[in-house]
Design a protein around this motif. Structure first.
Motif, short mmCIF file in Angstrom:
data_model
loop_
_atom_site.label_atom_id
_atom_site.label_comp_id
_atom_site.label_asym_id
_atom_site.label_seq_id
_atom_site.Cartn_x
_atom_site.Cartn_y
_atom_site.Cartn_z
N SER A 33 0.82 -1.21 0.00
CA SER A 33 0.00 0.00 0.00
C SER A 33 0.86 1.27 0.00
O SER A 33 0.38 2.33 -0.36
CB SER A 33 -0.93 0.01 1.22
N ASN A 34 2.10 1.14 0.40
CA ASN A 34 2.98 2.30 0.44
C ASN A 34 3.39 2.66 -0.98
O ASN A 34 3.94 1.85 -1.72
CB ASN A 34 4.22 1.98 1.29
N ALA A 35 3.14 3.91 -1.37
CA ALA A 35 3.41 4.33 -2.74
C ALA A 35 4.86 4.77 -2.95
O ALA A 35 5.25 5.05 -4.07
CB ALA A 35 2.47 5.48 -3.11
N ASP A 36 5.64 4.83 -1.87
CA ASP A 36 7.03 5.27 -2.02
C ASP A 36 7.81 4.22 -2.81
O ASP A 36 7.79 3.04 -2.50
CB ASP A 36 7.69 5.45 -0.65
N VAL A 37 8.50 4.69 -3.81
CA VAL A 37 9.32 3.81 -4.63
C VAL A 37 10.78 4.05 -4.24
O VAL A 37 11.24 5.18 -4.17
CB VAL A 37 9.12 4.11 -6.13
N VAL A 38 11.47 2.97 -3.99
CA VAL A 38 12.88 3.06 -3.63
C VAL A 38 13.69 2.84 -4.90
O VAL A 38 13.51 1.84 -5.60
CB VAL A 38 13.27 2.01 -2.57
N GLU A 39 14.53 3.80 -5.21
CA GLU A 39 15.40 3.67 -6.37
C GLU A 39 16.79 3.26 -5.87
O GLU A 39 17.38 3.96 -5.07
CB GLU A 39 15.50 4.98 -7.12
N VAL A 40 17.27 2.13 -6.35
CA VAL A 40 18.58 1.65 -5.96
C VAL A 40 19.57 2.12 -7.02
O VAL A 40 19.47 1.74 -8.19
CB VAL A 40 18.60 0.12 -5.82
N GLU A 41 20.49 2.97 -6.61
CA GLU A 41 21.48 3.51 -7.54
C GLU A 41 22.61 2.53 -7.78
O GLU A 41 23.09 2.34 -8.88
CB GLU A 41 22.04 4.81 -6.97
N SER A 42 23.05 1.89 -6.71
CA SER A 42 24.12 0.90 -6.85
C SER A 42 24.08 -0.01 -5.63
O SER A 42 23.47 0.31 -4.62
CB SER A 42 25.49 1.57 -6.96
N GLY A 43 24.71 -1.13 -5.76
CA GLY A 43 24.80 -2.07 -4.66
C GLY A 43 26.10 -2.84 -4.77
O GLY A 43 26.69 -2.94 -5.85
N GLU A 44 26.54 -3.34 -3.67
CA GLU A 44 27.76 -4.14 -3.69
C GLU A 44 27.69 -5.18 -2.60
O GLU A 44 27.05 -4.99 -1.58
CB GLU A 44 29.01 -3.28 -3.56
N ILE A 45 28.34 -6.27 -2.86
CA ILE A 45 28.43 -7.34 -1.88
C ILE A 45 29.90 -7.47 -1.52
O ILE A 45 30.75 -7.61 -2.39
CB ILE A 45 27.91 -8.66 -2.47
N ARG A 46 30.18 -7.40 -0.26
CA ARG A 46 31.56 -7.53 0.21
C ARG A 46 31.69 -8.84 0.97
O ARG A 46 30.96 -9.08 1.93
CB ARG A 46 31.94 -6.37 1.12
N ILE A 47 32.60 -9.63 0.52
CA ILE A 47 32.88 -10.88 1.20
C ILE A 47 34.33 -10.82 1.64
O ILE A 47 35.23 -10.61 0.83
CB ILE A 47 32.66 -12.10 0.27
N GLY A 48 34.56 -10.92 2.91
CA GLY A 48 35.92 -10.81 3.40
C GLY A 48 36.08 -11.48 4.74
O GLY A 48 35.18 -12.14 5.26
N LYS A 49 37.22 -11.26 5.30
CA LYS A 49 37.56 -11.83 6.59
C LYS A 49 36.66 -11.24 7.67
O LYS A 49 36.39 -10.04 7.67
CB LYS A 49 39.03 -11.52 6.88
N GLU A 50 36.23 -12.08 8.57
CA GLU A 50 35.41 -11.63 9.69
C GLU A 50 36.25 -10.75 10.60
O GLU A 50 37.39 -11.07 10.92
CB GLU A 50 34.88 -12.84 10.46
N LEU A 51 35.69 -9.62 11.00
CA LEU A 51 36.41 -8.70 11.86
C LEU A 51 36.41 -9.21 13.30
O LEU A 51 35.42 -9.80 13.76
CB LEU A 51 35.76 -7.32 11.82
N ASN A 52 37.50 -8.96 14.02
CA ASN A 52 37.49 -9.30 15.44
C ASN A 52 36.72 -8.22 16.20
O ASN A 52 36.28 -7.23 15.62
CB ASN A 52 38.91 -9.50 15.98
N SER A 53 36.56 -8.37 17.49
CA SER A 53 35.72 -7.46 18.27
C SER A 53 36.19 -6.02 18.21
O SER A 53 35.39 -5.09 18.03
CB SER A 53 35.67 -7.92 19.73
N VAL A 54 37.49 -5.79 18.36
CA VAL A 54 38.02 -4.43 18.34
C VAL A 54 37.81 -3.79 16.98
O VAL A 54 37.37 -2.64 16.87
CB VAL A 54 39.52 -4.42 18.72
N GLN A 55 38.09 -4.53 15.91
CA GLN A 55 37.89 -4.00 14.56
C GLN A 55 36.42 -3.68 14.30
O GLN A 55 36.10 -2.66 13.69
CB GLN A 55 38.38 -5.02 13.52
#
Length: 144
Positions: free
Chosen positions: A74-96
């Motif tokens: 019912s919400n008429a707001d349209v979301v326009e996605v300009e760009s997207g990215e998927i980052r796959i990397g090393k899991e950060l430790n708690s401090v990072q």
């Protein structure tokens, strides 16, 4: 070859609310970079999908499927996605992770700590100079 899902994640996301007054102030402040193309008017959200995902040697990651769904038809707001990215990397430790998610707070605290250290060193040097001058003045008085 059949596709075996390694993991599945569903996340909700919403752009943070920005009042019309704040939006007008932000656009007024950045009017020159916006007009010259040095800055985009778009807004960014980051959606962490998986915590502690480990890829298997038997089933390596080959495909990623991202699906955007508007739950409220019912919400008429349209979301326009300009760009997207998927980052796959090393899991950060708690401090990072803390530094990444609380960057400005860490920056402020770190700057405050460095300021306090420099102030203490400066005060210690000033005290040493004061003591040295007093001893020198007393030696000159004793010599006279």
């Amino acid at each position: 070859e059949s596709i075996i899902p390694l993991a599945r994640s569903t996340r909700s996301a919403i752009l943070p609310y920005e009042s019309p007054m704040i939006e007008a102030a932000r656009k007024s402040f950045f009017v020159l970079p916006l007009l010259l193309g040095g800055m985009k008017e778009s807004r960014t959200i980051v959606i962490p999908s998986f915590r502690h995902f480990v890829e298997s040697k038997n089933h390596p990651l080959r495909h990623v499927k991202v699906q955007l769904v508007n739950q409220d038809e019912s919400n008429a707001d349209v979301v326009e996605v300009e760009s997207g990215e998927i980052r796959i990397g090393k899991e950060l430790n708690s401090v990072q992770r803390i530094i990444r998610e609380w960057f400005y707070a860490c920056f402020t605290i770190g700057t405050g700590v460095l300021f306090a250290i420099y102030t203490l060193v400066w005060l210690a040097l000033e005290a040493m100079v004061h003591i040295w001058r007093e001893e020198r003045r007393q030696q000159q008085q004793q010599q006279q």
